[in-house]
Design a protein around this motif. Structure first.
Motif, PDB file in Angstrom:
ATOM      1  N   UNK A  21     -18.099  54.765  12.122  1.00 12.83           N
ATOM      2  CA  UNK A  21     -19.481  55.200  11.999  1.00 12.83           C
ATOM      3  C   UNK A  21     -20.020  54.861  10.610  1.00 12.83           C
ATOM      4  N   UNK A  22     -21.025  54.002  10.575  1.00  9.14           N
ATOM      5  CA  UNK A  22     -21.766  53.712   9.343  1.00  9.14           C
ATOM      6  C   UNK A  22     -20.852  53.452   8.149  1.00  9.14           C
ATOM      7  N   UNK A  23     -19.857  52.615   8.331  1.00 13.26           N
ATOM      8  CA  UNK A  23     -18.927  52.307   7.242  1.00 13.26           C
ATOM      9  C   UNK A  23     -19.512  51.265   6.302  1.00 13.26           C
ATOM     10  N   UNK A  24     -19.427  51.547   5.027  1.00 10.35           N
ATOM     11  CA  UNK A  24     -19.862  50.606   4.000  1.00 10.35           C
ATOM     12  C   UNK A  24     -18.765  50.503   2.948  1.00 10.35           C
ATOM     13  N   UNK A  25     -18.343  49.275   2.661  1.00 10.56           N
ATOM     14  CA  UNK A  25     -17.306  49.075   1.657  1.00 10.56           C
ATOM     15  C   UNK A  25     -17.346  47.638   1.164  1.00 10.56           C
ATOM     16  N   UNK A  59     -24.383  47.066  12.359  1.00  9.98           N
ATOM     17  CA  UNK A  59     -24.099  46.801  10.958  1.00  9.98           C
ATOM     18  C   UNK A  59     -23.655  45.365  10.736  1.00  9.98           C
ATOM     19  N   UNK A  60     -23.313  45.048   9.489  1.00 14.89           N
ATOM     20  CA  UNK A  60     -22.938  43.684   9.128  1.00 14.89           C
ATOM     21  C   UNK A  60     -21.613  43.666   8.376  1.00 14.89           C
ATOM     22  N   UNK A  61     -20.877  42.599   8.569  1.00 22.04           N
ATOM     23  CA  UNK A  61     -19.625  42.380   7.839  1.00 22.04           C
ATOM     24  C   UNK A  61     -19.604  40.931   7.386  1.00 22.04           C
ATOM     25  N   UNK A  62     -19.612  40.743   6.067  1.00 20.82           N
ATOM     26  CA  UNK A  62     -19.487  39.405   5.504  1.00 20.82           C
ATOM     27  C   UNK A  62     -18.057  39.226   5.000  1.00 20.82           C
TER      28      UNK A  62
END
Length: 229
Positions: A21-25, A59-62
């Motif tokens: 859920x709404x992970x940002x790192x 969400x996005x993952x680069x």
């Protein structure tokens, strides 16, 4: 500092189950990141998402596409053939000629202390030996990033020490490590940074010293105290 992973607002759903859920790192090259939390907290899903095995629902993952990755699963699959062939096949699938793949496989097995067991059927190896074989299989691909899901779960103390020693050596050589673990002693020994997850949410992301000595969110504090006690 090279950014390997940049995750923003990532959620992962499996049907009605919300695994993340709404992970940002953000993870940089050379870090040693431990993922901690109870069973079902989202650690394995996060590892698989970083490795590209699971796609974010939102969400996005680069990801740094130039960085080579390998992943070690909690119960690595062993082919019903020799330890050497288990390693060589991965190299062959990457385009290495079979004879050279066998040579490199033997070097990888020697690197993890299994050279003498190169011709032993992988299925006949002990749990600790199979985990070291899986590490050899990953190391042979010369990854920049190694992701490990509970790499020492269910191993005896001696086997745990052997696997931990290899992880430490890989990190010292410059490899980025991202691993999940229930063993907080192991986290203290190996990690430079700790992420705590609960119900798919990333609730704490701190340097290891701060995680074990500084203030924490209540959920993380209860988890740590419960593990220590």
């Amino acid at each position: 500092m090279t950014v390997l992973f940049d995750m923003k607002g990532v959620g992962v759903h499996f049907g009605k189950v919300q695994a993340l859920q709404a992970c940002a790192l953000r993870i940089n090259a050379g870090e040693r990141v431990a993922l901690v939390g109870s069973n079902g907290s989202g650690k394995s899903t996060l590892l698989r998402t970083l490795h590209g095995l699971v796609r974010p629902t939102v969400g996005t993952l680069q990801v740094d596409g130039a960085a080579r990755q390998a992943m070690l699963f909690q119960h690595p699959y062993m082919l019903r053939t020799s330890a050497r062939a288990n390693v060589a096949l991965g190299l062959w699938l990457k385009g290495v000629a079979w004879n050279e793949a066998n040579n490199q496989a033997l070097r990888a097995l020697e690197r993890v202390g299994l050279g003498a067991l190169a011709q032993r059927n992988a299925k006949a190896l002990s749990g600790g030996q199979q985990q070291r074989l899986a590490l050899a299989r990953a190391w042979a691909l010369q990854p920049d990033v190694l992701l490990l899901d509970e790499p020492t779960a269910s191993l005896d103390p001696g086997a745990k020490r052997e696997v931990e020693a290899l992880m430490a050596e890989f990190a010292q050589a410059g490899m980025t490590l991202i691993f999940s673990s229930h063993n907080l002693g192991q986290v203290k020994r190996l990690a430079s940074r700790v992420m705590y997850l609960e119900h798919g949410r990333l609730l704490a992301d701190l340097p290891t010293h701060d995680f074990f000595n500084g203030p924490l969110p209540l959920e993380a504090e209860i988890f740590v105290k419960g593990e220590i006690v």
